[in-house]
Scaffold this active site. Sequence first.
Site, PDB file in Angstrom:
ATOM      1  N   ASP A 261       0.837  -1.492  -0.035  1.00 39.60           N
ATOM      2  CA  ASP A 261      -0.065  -0.064  -0.012  1.00 39.60           C
ATOM      3  C   ASP A 261       0.843   1.286   0.000  1.00 39.60           C
ATOM      4  O   ASP A 261       2.080   1.075   0.176  1.00 39.60           O
ATOM      5  CB  ASP A 261      -1.182   0.119   1.304  1.00 39.60           C
ATOM      6  CG  ASP A 261      -0.310  -0.441   2.520  1.00 39.60           C
ATOM      7  OD1 ASP A 261       0.923  -0.522   2.658  1.00 39.60           O
ATOM      8  OD2 ASP A 261      -1.096  -0.847   3.628  1.00 39.60           O
TER       9      ASP A 261
ATOM     10  N   ASP B 274      -7.228  -3.375  14.505  1.00 41.25           N
ATOM     11  CA  ASP B 274      -8.780  -3.853  14.063  1.00 41.25           C
ATOM     12  C   ASP B 274      -8.669  -4.905  13.148  1.00 41.25           C
ATOM     13  O   ASP B 274      -9.807  -5.190  12.415  1.00 41.25           O
ATOM     14  CB  ASP B 274      -9.308  -2.749  13.696  1.00 41.25           C
ATOM     15  CG  ASP B 274      -8.930  -2.081  12.380  1.00 41.25           C
ATOM     16  OD1 ASP B 274      -7.522  -2.377  11.902  1.00 41.25           O
ATOM     17  OD2 ASP B 274      -9.180  -0.809  12.150  1.00 41.25           O
TER      18      ASP B 274
ATOM     19  N   HIS C  38      -6.917  -5.117  10.092  1.00 38.80           N
ATOM     20  CA  HIS C  38      -6.811  -4.874   8.844  1.00 38.80           C
ATOM     21  C   HIS C  38      -5.516  -5.480   8.255  1.00 38.80           C
ATOM     22  O   HIS C  38      -4.638  -5.443   8.829  1.00 38.80           O
ATOM     23  CB  HIS C  38      -6.939  -3.491   8.269  1.00 38.80           C
ATOM     24  CG  HIS C  38      -6.041  -2.407   8.810  1.00 38.80           C
ATOM     25  ND1 HIS C  38      -5.967  -1.671  10.078  1.00 38.80           N
ATOM     26  CD2 HIS C  38      -4.806  -2.211   8.642  1.00 38.80           C
ATOM     27  CE1 HIS C  38      -5.047  -0.747  10.047  1.00 38.80           C
ATOM     28  NE2 HIS C  38      -4.179  -1.387   9.235  1.00 38.80           N
TER      29      HIS C  38
ATOM     30  N   GLU D 151      -9.489  -1.758   5.419  1.00 38.02           N
ATOM     31  CA  GLU D 151     -10.160  -1.494   6.771  1.00 38.02           C
ATOM     32  C   GLU D 151     -11.317  -2.368   7.239  1.00 38.02           C
ATOM     33  O   GLU D 151     -11.607  -3.318   6.305  1.00 38.02           O
ATOM     34  CB  GLU D 151     -10.565  -0.107   6.906  1.00 38.02           C
ATOM     35  CG  GLU D 151      -9.396   0.626   6.349  1.00 38.02           C
ATOM     36  CD  GLU D 151      -8.730   0.973   7.844  1.00 38.02           C
ATOM     37  OE1 GLU D 151      -8.516   0.292   8.759  1.00 38.02           O
ATOM     38  OE2 GLU D 151      -7.964   2.224   7.974  1.00 38.02           O
TER      39      GLU D 151
HETATM   40  C1  GLP Z   1      -0.669   0.364   8.709  1.00 34.08           C
HETATM   41  C2  GLP Z   1      -0.311  -0.614   7.355  1.00 34.08           C
HETATM   42  C3  GLP Z   1      -0.429  -2.047   7.596  1.00 34.08           C
HETATM   43  C4  GLP Z   1       0.238  -2.411   8.841  1.00 34.08           C
HETATM   44  C5  GLP Z   1      -0.494  -1.748  10.043  1.00 34.08           C
HETATM   45  C6  GLP Z   1       0.000  -2.198  11.423  1.00 34.08           C
HETATM   46  O1  GLP Z   1      -1.991   0.712   8.537  1.00 34.08           O
HETATM   47  N1  GLP Z   1      -1.203  -0.089   6.091  1.00 34.08           N
HETATM   48  O2  GLP Z   1       0.235  -2.800   6.451  1.00 34.08           O
HETATM   49  O3  GLP Z   1       0.108  -3.848   9.203  1.00 34.08           O
HETATM   50  O4  GLP Z   1      -0.305  -0.294   9.822  1.00 34.08           O
HETATM   51  O5  GLP Z   1       1.330  -1.295  11.437  1.00 34.08           O
HETATM   52  P1  GLP Z   1       2.221  -1.761  12.789  1.00 34.08           P
HETATM   53  O6  GLP Z   1       3.258  -2.876  12.284  1.00 34.08           O
HETATM   54  O7  GLP Z   1       3.090  -0.548  12.875  1.00 34.08           O
HETATM   55  O8  GLP Z   1       1.708  -2.076  13.967  1.00 34.08           O
END
Ligand code: GLP
Length: 269
Positions: A73, A142, A144, A149
Amino acid sequence: MRVIIEPDYEKLSLWAARYIARRMKEHERRGEKRPFVLGLPTGSSPLGTYRELIRLCRSGYISFRNIVTFNMDEYAGLPRDHEQSYWTFMHRNFFDHIDIEPENTNILDGNAADPDAECRRYEEKIASYGGIDLFLGGIGADGHIAFNEPFSSLSSRTRVKTLTYDTKVMNSRFFGGNISAVPSTALTVGVQTVMDAREVMILVNGHSKARALKHTVEDGVSQAWTCSALQMHPRSLIVCDEAACGELKVDTYKYFKDIEQANLDPSVL
Ligand code: GLP
């Protein structure tokens, strides 16, 4: 679905990196001309895995010369070289430290004049390589995956998504705590894009992900927790730490500990 429970974040990261390295080596040994195609995430979860993959590359154990990557993304509207763009993140934390060919790295263009066309182009490019071999991902609190989302369609493909307020709050830590500085939309692969990969590995660490892990593993497949779609994937792998297991039933925890005891080869390399 396999669930690998490691004691802490460091061990989880080593396990994940070595598993990926092993898959890359197997591909190389098969002498396949087609490159090995990796899906990659940003966020704090994969940082330890990237560190270990960099170390393995520098030690000469693996090479990324025949690897093609597709990131999950990218924020919409952030300049590519912005401190917090996923382009900057990937170069700073991974690509600049390995022997990958720059033209083999793919990241959605968050500034494309026609974002829908950019998303279609991305799907087509993935297909042109014969699909993704291994999609590595993190998970939001959550549930995702990528920026899919809650209530994203489980058959979704790469498209523009609006970020939830919760995600903006979570990600504001990277924007000096300023929620309004977090972009409101992003280009993201869909749940189905991830599901199409031959193998999917999701990293889940820390107490804040415990609820998401429970919904991913124990409850039904639901668009409310998009990661739960992985229950339908023939080769999905969750690599988590003890802290993330806090909401699992004792029996679930014991089951995976028991079954993986026989499967795990801790030396991996
Ligand atoms: C963002 C990214 C996700 C990622 C999530 C969790 O929303 N788009 O791909 O998995 O954050 O991030 P973290 O690994 O910092 O908890």
